[in-house]
Design an enzyme around this catalytic site. Structure first.
Site, PDB file in Angstrom:
ATOM      1  N   THR A   1      -9.223-100.762 -72.091  1.00  0.00           N
ATOM      2  CA  THR A   1      -9.818-100.624 -70.767  1.00  0.00           C
ATOM      3  C   THR A   1      -9.798-101.977 -70.062  1.00  0.00           C
ATOM      4  O   THR A   1     -10.033-103.014 -70.680  1.00  0.00           O
ATOM      5  CB  THR A   1     -11.274-100.120 -70.885  1.00  0.00           C
ATOM      6  OG1 THR A   1     -11.288 -98.863 -71.562  1.00  0.00           O
ATOM      7  CG2 THR A   1     -11.907 -99.957 -69.517  1.00  0.00           C
ATOM      8  N   SER A   2      -9.512-101.988 -68.768  1.00  0.00           N
ATOM      9  CA  SER A   2      -9.526-103.199 -67.943  1.00  0.00           C
ATOM     10  C   SER A   2      -8.531-104.229 -68.497  1.00  0.00           C
ATOM     11  O   SER A   2      -7.342-103.944 -68.574  1.00  0.00           O
ATOM     12  CB  SER A   2     -10.951-103.752 -67.856  1.00  0.00           C
ATOM     13  OG  SER A   2     -11.053-104.780 -66.900  1.00  0.00           O
ATOM     14  N   SER A   3      -8.980-105.391 -68.899  1.00  0.00           N
ATOM     15  CA  SER A   3      -8.056-106.374 -69.469  1.00  0.00           C
ATOM     16  C   SER A   3      -7.380-105.812 -70.713  1.00  0.00           C
ATOM     17  O   SER A   3      -6.217-106.114 -70.993  1.00  0.00           O
ATOM     18  CB  SER A   3      -8.795-107.668 -69.818  1.00  0.00           C
ATOM     19  OG  SER A   3      -7.907-108.663 -70.273  1.00  0.00           O
TER      20      SER A   3
ATOM     21  N   ALA B   1      -6.570-102.698 -71.045  1.00  0.00           N
ATOM     22  CA  ALA B   1      -5.536-101.807 -70.519  1.00  0.00           C
ATOM     23  C   ALA B   1      -4.333-102.618 -70.058  1.00  0.00           C
ATOM     24  O   ALA B   1      -3.175-102.207 -70.216  1.00  0.00           O
ATOM     25  CB  ALA B   1      -6.095-100.985 -69.364  1.00  0.00           C
TER      26      ALA B   1
ATOM     27  N   HIS C   1     -14.403 -99.089 -61.468  1.00  0.00           N
ATOM     28  CA  HIS C   1     -13.697 -99.769 -62.560  1.00  0.00           C
ATOM     29  C   HIS C   1     -14.293 -99.395 -63.925  1.00  0.00           C
ATOM     30  O   HIS C   1     -13.642 -99.556 -64.951  1.00  0.00           O
ATOM     31  CB  HIS C   1     -13.771-101.284 -62.358  1.00  0.00           C
ATOM     32  CG  HIS C   1     -12.847-102.051 -63.246  1.00  0.00           C
ATOM     33  ND1 HIS C   1     -11.468-101.898 -63.232  1.00  0.00           N
ATOM     34  CD2 HIS C   1     -13.084-102.991 -64.201  1.00  0.00           C
ATOM     35  CE1 HIS C   1     -10.915-102.695 -64.115  1.00  0.00           C
ATOM     36  NE2 HIS C   1     -11.869-103.368 -64.719  1.00  0.00           N
TER      37      HIS C   1
END
Length: 310
Positions: A148-150, A152, A293
């Site tokens: 997820t996020s970084s 991802a 987010h």
């Protein structure tokens, strides 16, 4: 050079409290002296944590789960039900911990991490995979990445740079592989690009054609002629940290790289208010209406996509 991401943390903390893992065993730190060698390098000093389930499947699959910015391996471990489900299905989990002490984001921008075998965080993670396969007799044909996020963003990088290692990925609120690479006009050194935050990419202003994205990815793993891993990317329509345009860039990138066309669009799938574009069996892209987010990882959906537990 990173953008402050403290505003993300409140949402992520609240999000993951409701998903606390009930895994039977503890996360294990694997000392570098155990797995790092001249032929199995860790050039950026990524820390290696491993979850070994109570009962390991024969030739177990491996799921690599890089954490988000300001996160950690332990936070990723307790933040989803994937470790709990590992106890049921017998797969191994690699949870790397970023060496970036300033914000714990992953290096998804430097030339070394974006080039096969050239170094960076990505190569250190691959060395963890190599060691785990040898140590536990894991299945080389069932190595997956999810984040997820970084995390991802690193998932996108891992599949682009090391298509010979991974068979599938699932990226929740990330960006296209190579999107964070700094413009040559900035004249950054390789070291400076490691911690580079691309506001241009984050705000959805890095726009390329499918052919340009395909060329970007192919340059990361020059000479690769095999079957590339399948990918599923998911993004919230109300994401103001990594703007939703990044989903469209991922769509252009992976549909071109995998040479697939849109087959159908599923409304209200996999959840109410979510819409998923299906590009055959190799690629999916989901837009979650109204989601920020802080998109919630669905562990059961991850395992379904990876073909674990069928």
């Amino acid at each position: 050079m990173r953008q402050p991401l403290s505003t993300i943390l409140v949402g992520f903390t609240a999000l993951f409290i409701s998903q606390v893992s009930a895994a039977a065993n503890k996360l294990t730190l694997i000392p570098s002296s155990t797995w790092v060698t001249s032929t199995n390098p860790n050039p950026s000093n990524v820390t290696f944590y491993l979850y070994v389930p109570t009962t390991i499947a024969t030739n177990p699959p491996i799921i690599v789960n890089p954490h988000w910015c300001h996160g950690s391996a332990s936070a990723a471990f307790t933040g989803t039900q994937l470790a709990t489900l590992a106890d049921k299905y017998g797969y191994l989990m690699i949870l790397p911990d970023s060496p970036n002490l300033s914000d714990h984001c992953w290096d998804v921008a430097s030339p070394q991490t974006l080039t096969h075998g050239a170094g960076g965080d990505s190569q250190g993670i691959i060395s963890m995979v190599n060691w785990t396969i040898k140590k536990y007799g894991a299945d080389r044909e069932r190595v997956f990445a999810m984040g997820t996020s970084s995390g991802a963003m690193m998932t996108n990088v891992l599949l682009a740079v090391y298509p010979d290692v991974f068979r599938a990925g699932m990226a929740w609120a990330g960006v296209a592989a190579g999107c964070f690479a700094p413009s040559p006009s900035l004249n950054l050194t390789s070291a400076q690009s490691v911690d580079y935050w691309s506001d241009t990419c984050a705000t959805g202003k890095t726009i390329k054609t499918p052919a340009e994205w395909k060329s970007t990815v192919e340059a990361m793993s020059p000479g690769f002629k095999g079957v590339r891993p399948k990918m599923w990317v998911l993004h919230g329509s109300a994401d103001t940290t990594l703007y939703p345009q990044n989903l469209e860039e991922e769509v252009k990138e992976w549909s071109a790289v995998l040479d697939v066309q849109l087959v159908e669009t599923k409304k209200e799938y996999p959840k109410s208010g979510w819409e998923t574009r299906v590009f055959g069996k190799a690629f999916r892209a989901t837009l979650a209406s109204g989601v920020t987010h802080d998109i919630q990882t669905d562990a059961a959906l991850v395992l379904e996509w990876f073909g674990i537990g069928k």
